[in-house]
Design a protein around this motif. Structure first.
Motif, short mmCIF file in Angstrom:
data_model
loop_
_atom_site.label_atom_id
_atom_site.label_comp_id
_atom_site.label_asym_id
_atom_site.label_seq_id
_atom_site.Cartn_x
_atom_site.Cartn_y
_atom_site.Cartn_z
N ARG B 305 0.84 -1.19 0.00
CA ARG B 305 0.00 0.00 0.00
C ARG B 305 0.88 1.24 0.00
NH1 ARG B 305 -3.66 -1.44 4.43
NH2 ARG B 305 -1.76 -0.97 5.28
N GLY B 306 0.46 2.24 -0.75
CA GLY B 306 1.27 3.46 -0.79
C GLY B 306 0.44 4.66 -1.15
N ARG B 307 1.13 5.77 -1.32
CA ARG B 307 0.46 7.02 -1.60
C ARG B 307 1.22 7.70 -2.74
NH1 ARG B 307 0.05 11.75 1.39
NH2 ARG B 307 1.99 11.17 2.40
N ILE B 308 0.48 8.32 -3.62
CA ILE B 308 1.13 8.92 -4.78
C ILE B 308 1.73 10.28 -4.41
CG2 ILE B 308 0.75 9.86 -7.09
CD1 ILE B 308 -1.34 7.73 -7.47
N LEU B 309 3.03 10.40 -4.64
CA LEU B 309 3.73 11.65 -4.32
C LEU B 309 3.83 12.57 -5.53
CD1 LEU B 309 6.78 10.52 -2.17
CD2 LEU B 309 4.63 11.50 -1.40
N LEU B 310 3.97 11.95 -6.69
CA LEU B 310 4.23 12.76 -7.88
C LEU B 310 3.90 11.93 -9.11
CD1 LEU B 310 5.55 15.36 -9.07
CD2 LEU B 310 7.70 14.12 -9.06
N VAL B 311 3.31 12.58 -10.10
CA VAL B 311 3.06 11.91 -11.37
C VAL B 311 3.76 12.69 -12.46
CG1 VAL B 311 1.33 11.16 -13.03
CG2 VAL B 311 0.82 11.09 -10.58
N GLU B 312 4.70 12.03 -13.17
CA GLU B 312 5.40 12.68 -14.27
C GLU B 312 4.88 12.06 -15.55
OE1 GLU B 312 9.86 13.57 -13.08
OE2 GLU B 312 9.28 11.56 -12.48
N SER B 313 4.26 12.88 -16.38
CA SER B 313 3.73 12.34 -17.62
C SER B 313 4.79 12.40 -18.71
CB SER B 313 2.51 13.15 -18.05
OG SER B 313 2.10 12.69 -19.31
N LEU B 314 5.05 11.24 -19.34
CA LEU B 314 6.06 11.19 -20.39
C LEU B 314 5.40 11.09 -21.76
CD1 LEU B 314 8.58 8.68 -18.78
CD2 LEU B 314 8.62 11.17 -18.71
N GLY B 315 4.10 11.25 -21.80
CA GLY B 315 3.42 11.13 -23.07
C GLY B 315 2.97 9.72 -23.32
N SER B 316 3.94 8.82 -23.54
CA SER B 316 3.58 7.44 -23.82
C SER B 316 3.20 6.69 -22.55
CB SER B 316 4.75 6.73 -24.50
OG SER B 316 5.87 6.79 -23.65
N GLU B 317 3.66 7.19 -21.45
CA GLU B 317 3.38 6.51 -20.18
C GLU B 317 3.52 7.55 -19.08
OE1 GLU B 317 6.46 3.66 -20.00
OE2 GLU B 317 8.02 5.17 -19.95
N GLN B 318 3.23 7.16 -17.87
CA GLN B 318 3.48 8.09 -16.78
C GLN B 318 4.37 7.46 -15.73
OE1 GLN B 318 -0.31 9.43 -15.40
NE2 GLN B 318 -1.34 7.52 -15.87
N LEU B 319 5.22 8.30 -15.20
CA LEU B 319 6.17 7.86 -14.19
C LEU B 319 5.60 8.31 -12.86
CD1 LEU B 319 8.83 6.47 -14.62
CD2 LEU B 319 9.96 8.68 -14.47
N VAL B 320 5.31 7.33 -12.00
CA VAL B 320 4.62 7.66 -10.76
C VAL B 320 5.54 7.40 -9.57
CG1 VAL B 320 2.56 7.25 -9.41
CG2 VAL B 320 2.51 6.92 -11.88
N HIS B 321 5.64 8.39 -8.71
CA HIS B 321 6.41 8.23 -7.48
C HIS B 321 5.43 7.84 -6.38
CE1 HIS B 321 10.04 10.68 -8.85
NE2 HIS B 321 9.21 10.64 -9.87
N ILE B 322 5.64 6.69 -5.80
CA ILE B 322 4.72 6.20 -4.79
C ILE B 322 5.47 5.98 -3.49
CG2 ILE B 322 3.09 4.36 -4.18
CD1 ILE B 322 3.10 3.76 -7.26
N GLU B 323 4.95 6.55 -2.43
CA GLU B 323 5.58 6.36 -1.13
C GLU B 323 5.00 5.10 -0.50
OE1 GLU B 323 6.44 9.26 2.59
OE2 GLU B 323 4.36 8.88 2.08
N VAL B 324 5.87 4.15 -0.19
CA VAL B 324 5.39 2.94 0.47
C VAL B 324 6.18 2.76 1.76
CG1 VAL B 324 4.73 1.75 -1.65
CG2 VAL B 324 7.04 1.49 -0.76
#
Lengths: 304, 407
Positions: B305-324
């Motif tokens: 289980r975690g919480r989303i800290l940041l979402v970086e959109s790269l266009g083709s996909e998204q890079l998600v920073h999740i705190e666990v």
């Protein structure tokens, strides 16, 4: 007869975007100052040349003759027919060419060692080179004279070096020219990225081949600057030549010029004519080589 | 063409810290090997020793069957491309290209033919009379390449040749160099600090750190089976997520505990990595690639289980920073520090021990900041490393060439 070598770039007035009254006044003031400095620098040279063309009564008149109204070449005739003129000219040429050639070769090799190799005692040597230049010439003349006069008694050396020998004067000049030349060339060599030599070595040259084919052409401007310096030093030098060279046949042009001033007074016309003649080689040499002072030659070697 | 062999090669500068330590590496004939590592890892020194620009303190280097330790650079028959190109500024492009041939006393007509041929191939035909100063960065790079190619040497040595180009041109030249190398089949050693360059260009990649070779393998194997924590954290962009976990044995099953969640390591996994069993009752370093971090909907396996800290959109996909909730690695000296994501941001980390997991998520997934998410963890996609030495827990099938990071 000092040739003025400009070292610092001419101050450029800042680009004026919106010329205000104050700026214009300031600019005019700077320009005026520039003109005054120019006149002060140029006047002695002008006066020397002008006097060289004046007949005797015009030179010594109490109202200065700004422009030679009766130009004559007789002063030049007198000067060149003075005793030992051609001896002195020959001696000066010998001294200058040997000093320039030797200082270039020695300084290039020394600068190469200082810039491109690490060796024990490199830093002290660099400091020494700088330090030597700080010792005033006047303080050195007497010890150097004593040393040189002793060399006159050393067999094998004494027909080249010693008092009253051109070789002695050449050696003295080299001691003053070399430190500056080594220092200047070292700076130029440091400016050449080491990858250039390395690339040349990988491409198939020896280490020395890389120096000759790559470094030497790239430090051309440095060699030119150094040779100008050596030329001017050796050509214009008076005190050492005056002290060390006694026999009239062995004197250089600068010492010969001094012979116009005798106990009975100074023969200004021929002296100025002689001085004008003596300035010519420096000017000619400078004009010949100055075109080759092209800075920024290494542009494009590496990513800039 | 020839192979290049490093045999127990070491390099020590001025008596103290070694720049290269006991390097053993074989570059096969026609192979493209990339030396990669953070700055100061000894990769450039290794290359310069092959070129003859650096003395070899210990060991020997062979090109073909000749030991070249004491040969001057010009007799090694190699060509080098420098990071700053090192074009001769007082020579035209033609003279630059012909210089090596001239030094090798190739006949004039032959020189002309080869230079013009290379210039045509590299699209420099119009520029043969220009000076390097009149060329653009990309063109200078081409001349530097051409100067190496035209010599037809036994091997190419390239020292970060693309690092001075802008990003777009770099990608383009990257492909071009790889293509040229494939066409010419010349043994090539290529040095870079950019792991993307290393992965895309090399037949094999040698990862170095602090003068020591960490792992040599094909890019894919390097990615799939990193030999230690350093390689794991260095290779891949974004880097592998790394954290600590506890292992314990319970009724013959191996359980892995990350933060407050616990999951079973399946029997086949334990069988494939028998050494994993020895870690029962101990802590272990666990890694997971960002693309293996998945959103948990529909997954019935282990979850974090975690919480989303940041979402970086790269266009083709998204890079998600999740705190666990998980313990971060304590031994930061074992990993590539530059590649580590920042710790939990200030004020956000209410968890006592938290790790930021990077995940590559589908671009259609709607995610918002601060949202609680569950992340699916497939134990088969995890990488396991020893916490003390950093060495990967060896797999029974093929034990990778392992080297401890420390020491």
């Amino acid at each position: 007869m000092s040739a003025v070598t400009q070292i610092a770039p001419t101050p450029v007035a800042p680009v004026v975007t919106r010329p205000t009254r104050r700026r214009r006044v300031r600019k005019a003031a700077w320009n005026l100052l520039g003109v005054i400095v120019f006149l002060v620098m140029v006047f002695p040279v002008y006066w020397m040349i002008a006097t060289a063309f004046k007949p005797g009564h015009d030179i010594l008149s109490y109202t200065p003759q700004w422009i030679p109204t009766h130009p004559t070449l007789s002063n030049f005739h007198d000067a060149t027919h003075m005793p030992f003129f051609w001896d002195a000219a020959k001696n000066s040429l010998i001294v200058v060419s040997i000093v320039v050639a030797l200082s270039l070769v020695l300084a290039f090799l020394a600068a190469l060692a200082l810039a491109k190799f690490r060796f024990y005692g490199r830093r002290p040597f660099i400091v020494l080179i700088l330090g030597v230049q700080m010792v005033p010439l006047a303080a050195l003349i007497i010890p150097l004279y004593i040393m040189m006069s002793r060399l006159n008694d050393v067999k094998g050396v004494n027909h080249v070096l010693g008092v009253d020998k051109l070789g002695g004067v050449i050696a003295m000049y080299l001691t003053f020219v070399l430190p500056f030349a080594v220092w200047t060339l070292r700076g130029f060599l440091l400016g050449v990225p080491k990858e250039l030599e390395e690339s040349a070595m990988v491409d198939g040259t020896t280490r020395f081949g890389a120096f000759v084919r790559i470094l030497l052409p790239l430090v051309g401007p440095g060699l030119v600057a150094t040779s100008i310096f050596a030329f001017i030093q050796a050509w214009n030098e008076f005190i050492i030549a005056y002290v060390f060279l006694h026999t009239p046949q062995k004197q250089t042009l600068m010492v010969w010029l001094a012979s116009f001033t005798t106990l009975r007074g100074t023969d200004w016309g021929p002296l100025m004519a002689g001085a004008t003649l003596c300035s010519l080689p420096v000017i000619v040499f400078f004009l010949l080589v100055q075109r080759r002072i092209a800075f920024g030659l290494t542009a494009g070697a590496v990513k800039g | 063409m020839a192979e290049i062999q490093f045999i127990h090669v070491s390099k020590v500068y001025g008596g103290d810290t070694p720049a290269v330590r006991d390097l053993n590496l074989e570059v096969n004939e026609g192979e493209f090997v990339v030396l990669v590592g953070p700055s100061g890892c000894g990769k450039t020194t290794a290359l310069r020793m092959v070129a003859g620009l650096e003395e070899i303190t210990e060991g020997e280097i062979r090109i073909g069957d000749r030991v070249i330790n004491d040969l001057p650079p010009r007799e090694r028959d190699i060509a080098m491309v420098f990071q700053n190109y090192a074009l001769y500024p007082h020579k035209s492009v033609y003279e630059n290209l012909a210089f090596g041939l001239r030094m090798r006393k190739v006949p004039k007509a032959e020189q002309k033919r080869r230079v013009e041929e290379i210039a045509r191939v590299l699209g420099l035909g119009e520029m043969l009379n220009r000076r390097p100063a009149q060329l653009s960065g990309g063109q200078r790079q081409r001349v530097a390449m051409g100067r190496a190619i035209v010599r037809e040497p036994k091997a190419f040595l390239m020292d970060e040749p693309l690092s001075n180009l802008d990003a777009k041109l770099r990608v383009q030249m990257r492909a071009e160099i790889a293509r040229i190398q494939q066409a010419l089949k010349v043994t090539t050693v290529y040095v870079t600090h950019d792991q993307v360059e290393a992965m895309t260009m090399g037949d094999r990649v040698a990862v170095m750190r602090d003068g020591k070779l960490q792992q040599v393998d094909t890019p894919q194997r390097l990615y799939d089976a990193p030999a230690n924590l350093f390689v794991a954290s260095f290779v891949g962009s974004p880097p592998m997520n790394l954290f600590e976990a506890g292992v314990r044995r319970d009724n013959g099953r191996l359980l892995c505990r990350v933060g407050d969640s616990q999951f079973e390591l399946p029997a086949d996994l334990a069988a494939a990595r028998p050494a994993l069993g020895e870690y029962a009752g101990r802590r272990i370093a666990v890694g997971i690639r960002p693309e293996d971090v998945r959103e948990a909907s529909g997954w019935d396996g282990a979850r974090l289980r975690g919480r989303i800290l940041l979402v970086e959109s790269l266009g083709s996909e998204q890079l998600v920073h999740i705190e666990v909730a998980a313990a971060p690695l304590e031994r930061s000296d074992l990993v590539d520090i530059a590649a580590q994501p920042p710790g939990p941001s200030l004020g956000v980390g209410e968890l006592e021990q938290a790790v930021t997991l990077l995940g590559r998520f589908d671009r259609h997934l709607l995610l918002s900041l601060g949202e609680a998410v569950e992340v699916a963890i497939d134990p088969r996609l995890l990488h396991f490393f020893d916490l003390e030495t950093g060495v990967a827990v060896p797999s029974a099938v093929d034990a990778p060439v392992a080297a401890g990071v420390a020491g």
